[in-house]
Design a protein around this motif. Sequence first.
Motif, mmCIF file in Angstrom:
data_model
loop_
_atom_site.group_PDB
_atom_site.id
_atom_site.type_symbol
_atom_site.label_atom_id
_atom_site.label_comp_id
_atom_site.label_asym_id
_atom_site.label_seq_id
_atom_site.Cartn_x
_atom_site.Cartn_y
_atom_site.Cartn_z
ATOM 1 N N GLY A 293 40.735 16.327 -22.633
ATOM 2 C CA GLY A 293 41.400 15.640 -23.733
ATOM 3 C C GLY A 293 42.730 16.261 -24.094
ATOM 4 O O GLY A 293 43.594 15.606 -24.693
ATOM 5 N N ALA A 294 42.905 17.535 -23.731
ATOM 6 C CA ALA A 294 44.159 18.236 -24.001
ATOM 7 C C ALA A 294 44.963 18.472 -22.727
ATOM 8 O O ALA A 294 45.975 19.178 -22.759
ATOM 9 N N GLY A 295 44.510 17.902 -21.605
ATOM 10 C CA GLY A 295 45.227 18.074 -20.350
ATOM 11 C C GLY A 295 45.175 19.490 -19.825
ATOM 12 O O GLY A 295 46.116 19.960 -19.169
ATOM 13 N N LEU A 296 44.064 20.198 -20.075
ATOM 14 C CA LEU A 296 43.944 21.606 -19.675
ATOM 15 C C LEU A 296 42.857 21.783 -18.624
ATOM 16 O O LEU A 296 41.947 20.969 -18.486
ATOM 17 N N ARG A 297 42.973 22.898 -17.887
ATOM 18 C CA ARG A 297 41.949 23.332 -16.952
ATOM 19 C C ARG A 297 41.314 24.608 -17.474
ATOM 20 O O ARG A 297 41.886 25.316 -18.297
ATOM 21 N N GLU A 300 43.241 27.825 -17.609
ATOM 22 C CA GLU A 300 44.278 27.991 -18.632
ATOM 23 C C GLU A 300 43.729 28.521 -19.950
ATOM 24 O O GLU A 300 44.482 28.721 -20.898
ATOM 25 N N ILE A 301 42.428 28.767 -20.008
ATOM 26 C CA ILE A 301 41.805 29.297 -21.225
ATOM 27 C C ILE A 301 41.798 30.818 -21.159
ATOM 28 O O ILE A 301 41.224 31.413 -20.251
ATOM 29 N N GLY A 362 50.589 30.875 -28.077
ATOM 30 C CA GLY A 362 50.413 29.909 -27.006
ATOM 31 C C GLY A 362 49.086 30.005 -26.290
ATOM 32 O O GLY A 362 48.711 29.083 -25.557
ATOM 33 N N ASP A 363 48.344 31.124 -26.458
ATOM 34 C CA ASP A 363 47.035 31.266 -25.824
ATOM 35 C C ASP A 363 46.089 30.175 -26.303
ATOM 36 O O ASP A 363 46.084 29.799 -27.486
ATOM 37 N N TYR A 364 45.239 29.720 -25.370
ATOM 38 C CA TYR A 364 44.164 28.793 -25.716
ATOM 39 C C TYR A 364 42.832 29.532 -25.704
ATOM 40 O O TYR A 364 42.627 30.473 -24.920
#
Length: 383
Positions: A293-297, A300-301, A362-364
């Motif tokens: 939903g956020a376009g992340l993999r 990237e976390i 910027g960290d997820y």
Amino acid sequence: MTVTTEGPGTDLTTEPGAPHGKNTGAAAIVGIGTATTGVSYTQRELLDLFGITDPRVRSVFLNSAIERRHLTVPPLDADGVCLPEPQGELLAKHKRLALDMGARAVRTCLDSSGLDVSDIDYLCCVTTTGFLTPGLSALLIREMGILPKTSRVDVVGMGCNAGLNALNAVAGWAVANPGKVAVLLCVEACSAAYVIDSSMRTAVVNSLFGDGAAAIALVADTPDTAYGPADMPAAPGSPRLIGFASHLITDAIDAMRYDWDDVQSKFSFYLDPEIPYVVGANAEQVVDRLLSGAGLRRSEISHWLVHSGGKKVIDAVRVNLGLTRHDLRHTTGVLRDQGNVSSGSFLFSYERLFQERVTRAGDYGVLMTMGPGSTIETALVQW
């Protein structure tokens, strides 16, 4: 590039990599506090205290990856044997411990964010280990001197996943009331939910849970400030909540539950031995839905804060999500030092991450809890 995710009742639009710039409808965590009961025990001390000699039961305790837990054990007779606690006494214990731990966790949370009890506009209290009417929120408002006009809600009986269920709702309230302070408190007096017998069913439960409370404060953006009112700016390390995802495993709805024990005349909690594998098998789909939903993999976390549900649960989640032991260091650390403190476990992990001071703008991060239903709850945050 902007990322739009579906949050608690609203669309939350953020700028990745620029968490201190302008954004719309985001609630940020601006304070954290935890509390426990006064005495902790090693697993061996508890085995001796409860007079447990069955090798099978002892093995469950000693192979739990738990070193110490905070508990309030039953009173002892002249021979040092634990006296029985009827359900009424357990409910009274829950009320006493929940008020004490809850108040201390809230005060620590407020102190960490430069707030006072008079600043609280909304209070949500979560617990599964006892039932109170009026609810814990009303009792805390009276005991702590929180303003009587404070809006409140109590979430009772949802189990270990309830902290994230409530966080979704509290974030939604904060977004609808920008600049106002919402406090979420998870308080579990697991000492008030024990059945002491020689069965393997109770051995699994009794080897796992500990007493603890955790509170966080949320403030949502106002149009002209980031994260809160001008006189109470959030610290640079305050993560904002940008999405939630849930998954109910309907085939395992009875895998974690309270039953009434007719022999002991009290509630008894049940954990299906297969639940770690059920949770692990379903973890990927809910996490991937949260991130897509956020376009992340997943790669990237940067930070994973998972409920300290037990060694097998943590291992199943780690393997199925392809995480490292370092990724789950706070989760395993909380289990080692506190045991499973139910709905507040993930906030104990968040406090440890906060104290590390390793997060960067910027960290997820992903928050994840599991509990009765059987349910997996997740949230996506960005610093």
